[in-house]
Every structure is written in structure tokens, then in C-alpha cells.
Write a protein that holds these residues in place. Structure first.
Motif, PDB file in Angstrom:
ATOM      1  N   GLY A 412       1.015  -0.898   0.037  1.00  0.00           N
ATOM      2  CA  GLY A 412       0.085   0.280  -0.213  1.00  0.00           C
ATOM      3  C   GLY A 412       0.846   1.279  -0.014  1.00  0.00           C
ATOM      4  O   GLY A 412       2.378   1.611  -0.244  1.00  0.00           O
ATOM      5  N   PRO A 413       0.304   2.631  -0.512  1.00  0.00           N
ATOM      6  CA  PRO A 413       0.957   3.796  -0.081  1.00  0.00           C
ATOM      7  C   PRO A 413       1.858   3.484   1.118  1.00  0.00           C
ATOM      8  O   PRO A 413       1.175   3.763   2.425  1.00  0.00           O
ATOM      9  N   PHE A 414       3.068   3.765   0.752  1.00  0.00           N
ATOM     10  CA  PHE A 414       4.514   4.072   2.108  1.00  0.00           C
ATOM     11  C   PHE A 414       3.779   2.244   3.286  1.00  0.00           C
ATOM     12  O   PHE A 414       4.004   2.659   3.994  1.00  0.00           O
ATOM     13  N   GLY A 415       3.687   0.827   2.509  1.00  0.00           N
ATOM     14  CA  GLY A 415       3.737   0.077   2.965  1.00  0.00           C
ATOM     15  C   GLY A 415       3.403   0.448   4.508  1.00  0.00           C
ATOM     16  O   GLY A 415       2.108   1.042   4.638  1.00  0.00           O
ATOM     17  N   SER A 416       3.936  -0.325   5.582  1.00  0.00           N
ATOM     18  CA  SER A 416       3.008  -0.507   6.492  1.00  0.00           C
ATOM     19  C   SER A 416       3.425   0.452   7.747  1.00  0.00           C
ATOM     20  O   SER A 416       2.454   0.891   9.182  1.00  0.00           O
ATOM     21  N   GLN A 417       4.154   2.562   7.153  1.00  0.00           N
ATOM     22  CA  GLN A 417       3.891   3.595   7.246  1.00  0.00           C
ATOM     23  C   GLN A 417       5.113   3.523   8.648  1.00  0.00           C
ATOM     24  O   GLN A 417       5.549   4.370   9.022  1.00  0.00           O
ATOM     25  N   LEU A 418       5.723   2.280   8.616  1.00  0.00           N
ATOM     26  CA  LEU A 418       7.048   2.577   9.476  1.00  0.00           C
ATOM     27  C   LEU A 418       8.907   2.309   8.046  1.00  0.00           C
ATOM     28  O   LEU A 418       8.284   2.495   7.363  1.00  0.00           O
ATOM     29  N   LEU A 419       9.417   3.638   9.187  1.00  0.00           N
ATOM     30  CA  LEU A 419      10.499   3.629   8.630  1.00  0.00           C
ATOM     31  C   LEU A 419      12.307   3.246   9.479  1.00  0.00           C
ATOM     32  O   LEU A 419      11.997   3.034  10.496  1.00  0.00           O
ATOM     33  N   ALA A 420      12.552   2.422   8.557  1.00  0.00           N
ATOM     34  CA  ALA A 420      14.123   2.028   8.922  1.00  0.00           C
ATOM     35  C   ALA A 420      15.384   2.405   8.306  1.00  0.00           C
ATOM     36  O   ALA A 420      15.250   2.227   7.001  1.00  0.00           O
ATOM     37  N   ARG A 421      15.833   2.850   8.881  1.00  0.00           N
ATOM     38  CA  ARG A 421      17.842   3.471   7.749  1.00  0.00           C
ATOM     39  C   ARG A 421      16.858   4.447   7.018  1.00  0.00           C
ATOM     40  O   ARG A 421      17.517   4.038   6.039  1.00  0.00           O
ATOM     41  N   GLY A 422      15.939   5.022   6.862  1.00  0.00           N
ATOM     42  CA  GLY A 422      15.582   5.896   5.941  1.00  0.00           C
ATOM     43  C   GLY A 422      14.115   4.552   4.995  1.00  0.00           C
ATOM     44  O   GLY A 422      13.943   5.204   3.672  1.00  0.00           O
ATOM     45  N   MET A 423      14.399   3.772   4.790  1.00  0.00           N
ATOM     46  CA  MET A 423      13.441   2.883   3.795  1.00  0.00           C
ATOM     47  C   MET A 423      12.409   2.850   4.686  1.00  0.00           C
ATOM     48  O   MET A 423      11.820   2.043   5.925  1.00  0.00           O
ATOM     49  N   VAL A 424      10.961   2.637   3.551  1.00  0.00           N
ATOM     50  CA  VAL A 424       9.807   2.348   4.493  1.00  0.00           C
ATOM     51  C   VAL A 424       9.756   0.568   4.221  1.00  0.00           C
ATOM     52  O   VAL A 424      10.245   0.468   3.146  1.00  0.00           O
ATOM     53  N   LEU A 425       8.989   0.469   5.200  1.00  0.00           N
ATOM     54  CA  LEU A 425       9.138  -0.869   5.023  1.00  0.00           C
ATOM     55  C   LEU A 425       7.569  -1.591   4.456  1.00  0.00           C
ATOM     56  O   LEU A 425       6.657  -0.866   4.744  1.00  0.00           O
ATOM     57  N   ASN A 426       7.573  -2.293   3.991  1.00  0.00           N
ATOM     58  CA  ASN A 426       6.766  -3.494   3.572  1.00  0.00           C
ATOM     59  C   ASN A 426       5.049  -3.563   4.160  1.00  0.00           C
ATOM     60  O   ASN A 426       5.036  -3.751   5.566  1.00  0.00           O
ATOM     61  N   ASN A 427       4.011  -3.586   3.542  1.00  0.00           N
ATOM     62  CA  ASN A 427       3.285  -3.933   4.208  1.00  0.00           C
ATOM     63  C   ASN A 427       2.022  -5.842   3.396  1.00  0.00           C
ATOM     64  O   ASN A 427       1.674  -5.967   4.091  1.00  0.00           O
ATOM     65  N   GLU A 428       3.213  -6.382   3.092  1.00  0.00           N
ATOM     66  CA  GLU A 428       2.994  -6.927   2.384  1.00  0.00           C
ATOM     67  C   GLU A 428       2.284  -8.247   2.690  1.00  0.00           C
ATOM     68  O   GLU A 428       1.049  -9.074   2.013  1.00  0.00           O
ATOM     69  N   LEU A 429       2.535  -9.042   4.650  1.00  0.00           N
ATOM     70  CA  LEU A 429       1.580  -9.653   5.218  1.00  0.00           C
ATOM     71  C   LEU A 429      -0.131  -9.269   4.867  1.00  0.00           C
ATOM     72  O   LEU A 429      -0.556 -10.770   5.005  1.00  0.00           O
ATOM     73  N   VAL A 443      -8.223 -21.959   3.987  1.00  0.00           N
ATOM     74  CA  VAL A 443      -7.909 -20.679   2.509  1.00  0.00           C
ATOM     75  C   VAL A 443      -6.672 -21.010   2.224  1.00  0.00           C
ATOM     76  O   VAL A 443      -5.502 -21.354   3.216  1.00  0.00           O
ATOM     77  N   ALA A 444      -6.757 -20.945   0.852  1.00  0.00           N
ATOM     78  CA  ALA A 444      -5.247 -21.680   0.154  1.00  0.00           C
ATOM     79  C   ALA A 444      -3.946 -20.250   1.049  1.00  0.00           C
ATOM     80  O   ALA A 444      -3.130 -20.692   1.044  1.00  0.00           O
ATOM     81  N   ASN A 445      -4.255 -19.314   0.592  1.00  0.00           N
ATOM     82  CA  ASN A 445      -3.563 -18.248   0.589  1.00  0.00           C
ATOM     83  C   ASN A 445      -3.524 -17.438   2.430  1.00  0.00           C
ATOM     84  O   ASN A 445      -3.460 -16.304   2.094  1.00  0.00           O
ATOM     85  N   ARG A 446      -3.910 -18.261   3.439  1.00  0.00           N
ATOM     86  CA  ARG A 446      -4.078 -18.408   4.987  1.00  0.00           C
ATOM     87  C   ARG A 446      -2.450 -18.237   4.862  1.00  0.00           C
ATOM     88  O   ARG A 446      -1.543 -18.590   4.217  1.00  0.00           O
ATOM     89  N   VAL A 447      -2.361 -17.293   5.862  1.00  0.00           N
ATOM     90  CA  VAL A 447      -1.171 -16.849   6.906  1.00  0.00           C
ATOM     91  C   VAL A 447      -0.192 -18.376   7.470  1.00  0.00           C
ATOM     92  O   VAL A 447      -0.971 -19.237   8.103  1.00  0.00           O
ATOM     93  N   GLN A 448       1.128 -18.455   6.835  1.00  0.00           N
ATOM     94  CA  GLN A 448       2.069 -19.657   8.057  1.00  0.00           C
ATOM     95  C   GLN A 448       2.527 -19.350   7.657  1.00  0.00           C
ATOM     96  O   GLN A 448       3.713 -18.153   6.883  1.00  0.00           O
ATOM     97  N   ALA A 449       3.971 -19.062   8.341  1.00  0.00           N
ATOM     98  CA  ALA A 449       5.272 -19.023   9.078  1.00  0.00           C
ATOM     99  C   ALA A 449       6.439 -19.567   7.361  1.00  0.00           C
ATOM    100  O   ALA A 449       6.240 -20.435   6.531  1.00  0.00           O
ATOM    101  N   GLY A 450       7.009 -18.269   7.420  1.00  0.00           N
ATOM    102  CA  GLY A 450       7.855 -18.960   5.550  1.00  0.00           C
ATOM    103  C   GLY A 450       7.712 -18.505   4.874  1.00  0.00           C
ATOM    104  O   GLY A 450       7.668 -18.721   3.073  1.00  0.00           O
ATOM    105  N   LYS A 451       5.868 -18.352   5.012  1.00  0.00           N
ATOM    106  CA  LYS A 451       5.197 -18.566   2.742  1.00  0.00           C
ATOM    107  C   LYS A 451       5.190 -16.122   2.562  1.00  0.00           C
ATOM    108  O   LYS A 451       5.015 -15.947   2.752  1.00  0.00           O
ATOM    109  N   ARG A 452       5.170 -17.157   1.490  1.00  0.00           N
ATOM    110  CA  ARG A 452       4.426 -16.384   0.785  1.00  0.00           C
ATOM    111  C   ARG A 452       3.230 -15.325  -0.165  1.00  0.00           C
ATOM    112  O   ARG A 452       2.635 -16.432  -0.506  1.00  0.00           O
ATOM    113  N   PRO A 453       2.989 -13.996   0.112  1.00  0.00           N
ATOM    114  CA  PRO A 453       1.188 -13.310   0.510  1.00  0.00           C
ATOM    115  C   PRO A 453       0.798 -13.432  -1.393  1.00  0.00           C
ATOM    116  O   PRO A 453       2.222 -13.489  -1.989  1.00  0.00           O
TER     117      PRO A 453
END
Length: 573
Positions: A412-429, A443-453
Motif C-alpha cells: 500500500g501507499p508507504f507500506g506499513s508506515q514504518l521507516l528503518a534506516r530511511g527506507m519504507v517497510l512493506n505491508n505485504e503480509l 484457505v489456500a492463501n492463509r498466513v503461515q510461517a515462511g510463506k509468501r502472500p
């Protein structure tokens, strides 16, 4: 000379507008760069003129976009990369999608009552952040197809981070929309506000902290991102987030790898169309839509009965998206029937559900556009996933005919709204489906550790009947990306348009009620005709940010969406 300048004008910029940074004063190389931001296009073209490969140019663009378009993409996020080898004709793809941390589980986005969180409340803060993938993607791509030294690719981005860039109109608009939210995100305020409000268009933004990070990556490679102080900074930003604090560990970063994947390809008329496989839903869904309309003479329909042509597209779209919601997910965790979804016999059955006479009849409590049963599918339930209309796309073609075609995102716009070392962090999860079950089935697209959304990013390359590449493109737009790309392909391949004109065609999408057509477009004028065909139609803003390149008789020429502030530049042979 007059002919040459005319060709340059077709690609939106004359070469004088983008000074080349060549290896010698006389060196000039043919090549094309296209992106959603002029500074990124400039950087990509300079790399090409310095003798760099298409991959070198694309990676330089990715880094510049980290600085100048942080609302859309960057090294704090991930992407999908397509590469065509101009010598061998071989095509490969790299999956640089983010991954969920080891701490994630199927209840990741459930509230204390066991109900899915509200989507808007889940985005800001730590829980939405996945392990970024773009730097491992860049590392793999450069090792395989890079030509210039790694260090050189960082120079344009470092310069912009340290010396500053001008806020664009789209960036100002997004900062303005997020003003109330950023009351809780002081780091964002400090960087992107001026005098207590959104930085006006044209404001010079300097990001020295990001410049320092880029210099460390320039010297230390991708490992400098996935170890040490960068991991510590990201972990701290996530853990100390003002909302939804979470956990990303050193081990999560150590476990991350980009994945080299085979492309997903199928024929459409005399063409062969290739894209990204799962966790992207792009290629399968684009190919399903095209496969479902292939039996129709789309060119004649569009010329003689344009409303009926859009009707066919709208029907095929809704059927294909139904399969997307049911079957698509990270194939490392879920069996995805990719071959079955694009099987020609299966698509003939899906196409048979489309009538030229009108839309499918809506019946209470009955799915109007049901998912099908493709070959190889296992029983499962469909569940809607969410994607915010962010992201960016860029394309480069070098003098050897190599093509680099990448869609990159922080979600999304500006991801998670968090910055680390000047870079915007994603909200991909938040691209995962929040509810892990539906009707008692996983559900096929449910959250799982190590999984890619699941993603809708759809970088695409098209080959002609002789196996030669003729198009490379992609777009931003969340789940609409698939349709932005598909309508552009139809415009070029069925309607005979240039890539530039096909990008400018109206956008179309859908919701639970029916079709959404782009307000203010020619398609809006067909609203009554579509209604007579049985569709419930509403108008809406459907912005897109397409970018790509097309092979013409004169050579490869770049193109960008007229809705965007992007630019394309080409030096023809």
C-alpha cells in the motif's frame, strides 16, 4: 535526422532530455528504459548508455524508486523479475516476494475474539511487515545477467538520497491522504512533512539515512541488508511500532532467499504470453481471461459493437478471478493447479459460460461467477484476499535484445508506515487472506510461517509466431493489475493498437454488484449499453501505472501510462 527525432518523440522523450553517462564521450548504445518516475527512467537509460545490461538498468531503476517513489516500492519490499536472454531466447523469472516471519501463524490477523481484523487497522505497524526480498532478487539477477560492476548501479540512487529529489504530484497526494494516520508515525512526519503538513509538490526531500544504507549495500552487497545493523533496525521498527507490534528476527532474514522459477506461458492466437507463476496470480489469471475470450473475434466486436466486446471481457474477468480466489497461493505451501488453470480444454468450458447475448443471471444465494474445477485441482474453498492499489513497474531493453521486466512493491501507499534506516517497510503480509478457514476448509492463501502472500503483480512478456519477443509490460494497481495488463494486451494483439494507445484504453474492473468502468473514459459512455446487456454498472476511479516496451520496425520503443507521471526513453539502432 528528422526521422530519428520523430522516433524519439514517439517514446515520449528526446535523448537530449536524458543525458547519457557513457563509458566514453562517443559511446552511444541503443536501448529502452520505461518507468513510473522520470528520475528512475533517467537512471536506467544512463546505465544502458554506460554499456550496462537490461538487468543493470532495471536494478538501478529499482534503487532510484526506493528514494523517489517510496509510497510504491523499494528495497524495503519485494518484487517479481522477468528476464529474456536476447542471445539464447531463454526466459527466466525471479521471485523476490516477501515472506512471513517464523512467528506468524494462521491466527496472525485475528482479533481477541477470533475474528479477522479490519483491513485498514491491520496495515499500519509491525504485523503487516514481511521479510523484504528485493535485495536478494537484485543479487541473483546481477550475478546472472549483470554487466557493470555492482557498485555502479547504486550511484544514481545515492545521489538522489543525499542531494535530494522533488516531491511529485502523486507523492504529495498520498502524503496528504495519510496526514491523520501519520500523527502516530513521527519518523514519517519528519521526513515527508514540512511545517506540520504534507510536503508540497516540488519540495526537495533529502534522505541521508537512506543514502548511508545504500552506500553500505553498495560496498557490502546484499548480505549487508540481511545481517547486522539493517536487520537490527528493521526488527526494532517492527517491535516498537505504535500499532500492531510484531517480531522479525535475524533468523527470518537468514532464511530468506530469492527463487529462480520457470515462467508460466501459454498461447493466445498466434502469440505466446509468459509471466510469473505463484505466488503471483498474474500469469494464470491473465492467461485465463485471454483463453476464455479467444473464441471471439474481439477485433470485429470492438470495431462494430464495442459494448459487447467489453461485455465479453467483463464476463471472462469475473470467471477468472473466481478461480484466482480459490486456487492461487504460494506453491511452496499449497498445491496450485497451474497447468490445469490454463489448460485449453478447461478454458473452453469456462468460455462456454460466456454468452454474447448478455451477462450471467444473478440468482439470490447462488454464485453468479463460480470457480471451476481445473485439472489437477484439489478440493478447497474460495476466500477473498486483499491488495492495496500501490506498486510500480519498470522495463529495460539493451542493445543485445535482453529484456528486464520487473514489478516491485511495498504494497500500500508507504507500506506499513514504518521507516528503518530511511527506507519504507512493506505491508505485504496483509496480502494474505485474514480468515484461515471458510466453511470449515482451509484457505489456500492463509498466513503461515515462511510463506509468501498471494500477489496480483503481472510482469508479462509476449512472443510472436516466430518466437521473438514483441512486448514487455506490467502495472501497478493492486488486484486490478491483472486487468490493466490484460486490457493492454487485448488492445495491442486484438485491436492492432500501439502499446502507448493500448495503455490509454479505459480500465475496467468489478465488485460484488457488477462492473466498474473508468469514470471520464470512453467506456463510461457505454454504461447504458452494458446495462442493457444485463450488467450492473458503476463508474469509479481506476488509476493505473503501466510501463513497458514494444518492438517496432525501427526497434524497441518504450511507453508509459498517460495516467501516470512516468516517462520512457529509447535510443533506436
Amino acid at each position: 535526422m528528422k526521422k530519428l527525432l520523430t522516433l524519439f518523440a514517439f517514446s515520449f522523450l528526446t535523448l537530449s532530455a536524458v543525458p547519457a553517462l557513457a563509458t566514453s564521450a562517443s559511446a552511444q548504445y541503443s536501448g529502452t528504459a520505461a518507468s513510473a518516475h522520470p528520475e528512475a527512467t533517467k537512471a536506467g537509460f544512463e546505465i544502458l548508455q554506460a554499456g550496462g545490461s537490461a538487468t543493470d538498468a532495471a536494478m538501478a531503476m529499482m534503487l532510484v524508486l526506493t528514494v523517489v517513489e517510496p509510497q510504491s516500492s523499494g528495497i524495503g519490499g519485494g518484487g517479481f523479475f522477468l528476464h529474456h536472454d536476447g542471445k539464447t531466447g531463454w526466459m527466466e523469472t525471479i521471485d523476490g516476494r516477501e515472506t512471513a516471519p517464523a512467528a506468524a501463524s494462521s491466527d496472525w490477523f485475528l482479533d481477541k475474539d477470533g475474528q479477522p481484523m479490519g483491513y485498514r487497522s491491520a496495515i499500519p505497524g509491525g504485523k503487516s511487515v514481511g521479510v523484504p526480498g528485493n535485495m536478494r532478487l537484485m543479487e541473483m539477477a546481477h550475478k546472472k545477467w549483470g554487466k557493470l560492476p555492482w557498485e555502479k548501479l547504486f550511484k544514481p540512487a545515492i545521489k538522489l538520497a543525499e542531494q535530494g529529489y522533488a516531491v511529485s504530484a502523486p507523492q504529495h497526494d498520498w502524503i496528504k491522504r495519510l496526514e491523520k494516520l501519520w500523527v502516530d508515525f513521527p519518523a514519517m512526519q519528519k521526513l515527508y512533512w514540512r511545517d506540520g503538513a504534507a510536503a508540497p509538490r516540488g519540495t526537495i526531500i533529502k534522505n541521508p539515512e537512506l543514502g548511508t544504507l545504500l552506500r553500505e549495500l553498495q560496498a557490502g552487497g546484499a548480505d549487508a541488508f540481511y545481517t547486522g545493523k539493517t536487520v537490527a533496525a528493521i526488527s526494532a521498527a517492527v517491535a516498537n511500532a505504535p500499532s500492531n507490534p510484531s517480531t522479525l528476527t535475524q533468523q527470518d532474514f537468514a532464511n530468506y532467499s530469492a527463487i529462480l522459477r520457470a515462467p508460466v506461458c501459454s498461447s493466445y492466437r498466434e502469440y505466446r504470453i509468459c509471466g510469473m507463476g505463484p505466488p503471483s496470480s498474474g500469469a494464470t489469471t491473465v492467461l485465463q481471461i485471454l483463453g476464455s475470450i479467444e473464441r471471439f473475434d474481439m477485433g470485429a466486436l470492438y470495431k462494430n459493437e464495442p459494448a459487447r466486446a467489453w461485455h465479453v471481457i467483463g464476463e471472462a474477468m469475473q470467471l477468472a478471478y473466481a478461480d484466482r480466489e480459490k486456487y492461487l497461493a504460494d506453491q511452496g505451501f499449497v498445491s496450485v493447479p497451474v497447468a490445469g488453470l490454463i489448460d485449453k480444454r478447461y478454458l473452453a468450458k469456462r468460455s462456454a459460460l460466456i454468452s454474447l447475448q448478455g451477462a450471467r443471471t444473478r440468482v439470490p444465494d447462488v454464485e453468479t461467477y463460480p470457480a471451476g474445477s481445473p485439472p489437477g485441482a484439489t478440493p478447497r474453498t474460495a476466500a477473498i484476499s486483499s491488495e492495496v492499489a500501490g506498486t510500480t513497474h519498470f522495463t529495460a531493453v539493451d542493445k543485445q535484445g535482453n529484456i528486464a521486466n520487473m514489478t516491485s512493491t511495498v504494497e500500500g501507499p508507504f507500506g506499513s508506515q514504518l521507516l528503518a534506516r530511511g527506507m519504507v517497510l512493506n505491508n505485504e503480509l496483509t496480502d494474505f487472506t485474514f480468515a484461515p478457514e471458510k466453511n470449515g476448509a482451509p484457505v489456500a492463501n492463509r498466513v503461515q510461517a515462511g510463506k509468501r502472500p498471494l500477489s496480483s503483480m503481472s510482469p508479462t512478456i509476449v512472443y510472436d509466431a516466430n518466437g521473438q519477443p514483441i512486448l514487455a509490460l506490467g502495472s501497478a494497481g493492486g488486484k486490478r493489475i491483472i486487468m490493466h495488463v490484460t486490457k493492454t494486451l487485448i488492445g495491442v494483439l486484438d485491436y492492432g493498437m500501439s502499446l502507448k494507445d493500448a495503455m490509454a484504453m479505459p480500465n475496467i474492473y468489478f465488485n460484488q454488484s457488477g462492473l466498474i468502468v473508468e469514470e471520464g473514459s470512453d467506456l463510461e459512455k457505454l454504461q447504458d449499453a452494458l446495462t442493457r446487456l444485463g450488467h450492473v454498472v458503476e463508474t469509479g476511479g481506476l488509476p493505473s501505472k503501466l510501463a513497458g516496451a514494444q518492438k517496432t520496425d525501427a526497434g524497441w520503443v518504450g511507453a508509459v501510462d498517460p495516467r501516470s507521471t512516468g516517462e520512457a526513453v529509447s535510443r533506436l539502432p
